[in-house]
Design a protein around this motif. Structure first.
Motif: not given
Length: 102
Positions: A57-65, A74-81, A87-97
């Motif tokens: 699910v995370l791969r399809r949503a382009k959160f991980v590669v 081996l999994y890592r965060l996708a380059p666009e994340v 140490k928060a994720l900037n989703l573009g529309c909001c920031v997840l802390c």
């Protein structure tokens, strides 16, 4: 579709993917460093099939590669994340802390 409406739809779809505690836990692990599936299984205490589902699910949503390393994956965060300095994720529309209140 207007550009702002498309951004809202994209944001809603991202938040739907992140509405699961397991997927959030996986992203939090990967924010620190890439991880192998077995390592994530040991930390999260999940059955491999359940973890594989969440990773898909995370791969399809382009959160991980993923990257194959012999028989291991081996999994890592996708380059666009984008991970912020706090140490928060900037989703573009909001920031997840991931900080917890004491």
């Amino acid at each position: 579709m207007k550009n702002s409406t498309k951004k809202q739809v994209d944001c809603v779809e991202k938040l739907k993917v992140l509405a699961d505690e397991t997927r959030l836990a996986v992203l939090e692990l990967l924010m620190n460093s890439p991880r192998y599936v077995g390592e994530m299984n040991a930390i999260l205490g999940l059955e491999q099939s359940l973890l594989s589902h969440h990773l898909q699910v995370l791969r399809r949503a382009k959160f991980v590669v993923q990257e194959r390393d012999g028989k291991a994956v081996l999994y890592r965060l996708a380059p666009e994340v984008e991970v912020t300095a706090s140490k928060a994720l900037n989703l573009g529309c909001c920031v997840l802390c991931f900080h917890q209140n004491p």
